[in-house]
Design a protein around this motif. Sequence first.
Motif, short mmCIF file in Angstrom:
data_model
loop_
_atom_site.label_atom_id
_atom_site.label_comp_id
_atom_site.label_asym_id
_atom_site.label_seq_id
_atom_site.Cartn_x
_atom_site.Cartn_y
_atom_site.Cartn_z
N GLN A 1 50.96 75.42 4.93
CA GLN A 1 51.45 75.68 6.30
C GLN A 1 51.55 74.39 7.11
O GLN A 1 52.08 74.41 8.23
N THR B 1 55.98 71.93 8.55
CA THR B 1 56.48 72.52 9.81
C THR B 1 57.99 72.34 9.94
O THR B 1 58.56 72.74 10.95
N THR B 2 58.60 71.71 8.94
CA THR B 2 60.06 71.51 8.98
C THR B 2 60.62 71.58 7.56
O THR B 2 60.02 71.00 6.64
N HIS C 1 62.60 79.32 2.89
CA HIS C 1 61.37 79.46 3.66
C HIS C 1 60.68 80.79 3.35
O HIS C 1 59.47 80.87 3.16
N LEU D 1 56.35 80.47 3.58
CA LEU D 1 55.83 79.54 4.59
C LEU D 1 55.69 80.28 5.91
O LEU D 1 56.32 81.34 6.11
N CYS E 1 57.74 76.90 11.57
CA CYS E 1 58.43 75.95 10.68
C CYS E 1 59.90 75.97 11.06
O CYS E 1 60.56 77.00 10.93
N GLU F 1 51.84 66.46 10.41
CA GLU F 1 52.81 67.45 9.91
C GLU F 1 53.52 66.93 8.67
O GLU F 1 53.64 65.72 8.47
#
Length: 393
Positions: free
Chosen positions: A74, A77-78, A98, A103, A107, A136
């Motif tokens: 997790q 985040t992108t 995703h 995830l 994100c 991140e």
Amino acid sequence: MPVGIDDISFYTTNFSLDLQELAANNGSDAAKYTVGIGQERMSVPGADEDVVTMAANASMALIDGMSARGEDPQAITTILFATETGIDQSKAAGVYLHSLLKLGPRCRVVELKQACYSATAALLLATAWVARKPKEKVLVIASDIARYERQSPGEATQGCGAVAMIVSANPRLIELDPETGIHTEDVMDFWRPNYRSTALVDGKYSTKVYLRSVRAAWQDFQHQSDLTFGDFDYFCYHLPFSRMAQKAHNHLANGNAHKLNAKALDQQISASLMYNRITGNSYTAAMYIGLVSLLDNTSADLAGKRIGFFSYGSGSVGEFFTGTLVKGYQNMLHQQAHQTMLDARQPLNYADYQKMYAFEVPTDGGDHVFEQQTNGKFRLTGISQHKRLYQVR
Ligand code: COA
């Protein structure tokens, strides 16, 4: 704080066509393919594979690796998903990914396009984001199916594959430098209008523009950085076919006062070409599969070695950038899994290749179930009312 690639893995589909088989059926001399363009085989996608399934299969090794090391996936985040084989004009392919990777909702996901170059934009944008938010991580995807008209010169330079990379602070694989050289010019060497499933290409012109771009991007790099040609140990080039990298490397070397002979120049790129020779072009993923190939197929310890990267996307944008391998990078490689995947591919005969090439996702809005062809963990099971349906096997 160093920023760069923490982990990298690639995936290609489980069917391939030997270019000798193509040559035997289209009247070409096989040596034109094996010597002239430097290719042996090309990966072919089944009906139940697309850029999403390939990306998910490439990513899983990274997610599993994070979990095995007790790291929280997790922290991603992108997702930056680079492709020129988009499946939707609106929804990003990365949103399906995703979901398949499970995830969390915090994100952001976006798709990037500029021919074969956009994965490099994704990677460099990711480094900028991580420099700002060092806790991140960014998942960078390059996933493509290279598809040309049957019986065209481009047919032998098809292929497919996906690369997944985790970009982080204090990376365990490669630290990337912020200085890069860039060259953009508006040319029509390769493009694919929305209404076509195959690319339009002025092939010989595209190779000329590629060489012009590598020289121009390098010249810009010289203005941005103090590094010279002699400071680089290895090079990875965009790989539409392996001979292209050899031409580009010689072209770059000739423009520089280097002291290397032909054999030494070849050693700077040869390991990066090995996977491309047997998977073919994979557009955005091609140069990064080249990087994996270099790392997987070099037994010497490359820690501290500097790699020069030249990324090219027709149309055109070229960028030269650089990175240095981190001590202990070998612990992050997936060499065995890559080899097992490549060895398990099923060779196609010409008739089966023709049949697989002819498959297109139905556009009538009906309900269609696709034959199971892939052995991958993720597959496209069908399409219903214009919605793609995916499955984790
Ligand atoms: N034995 C050994 N070499 C041979 C040969 C044989 N029997 N027959 C031809 N060759 C060589 C040619 O001399 C040529 O080498 P060179 O480029 O060093 O001069 C090479 O094989 C290719 O032959 P060519 O006649 O130019 O091939 P082609 O007209 O089929 O086109 C591409 C080749 C790459 C242009 C074509 O595959 C294409 O359009 N690909 C897609 C676009 C692309 O990948 N662009 C790259 C930039 S992104």
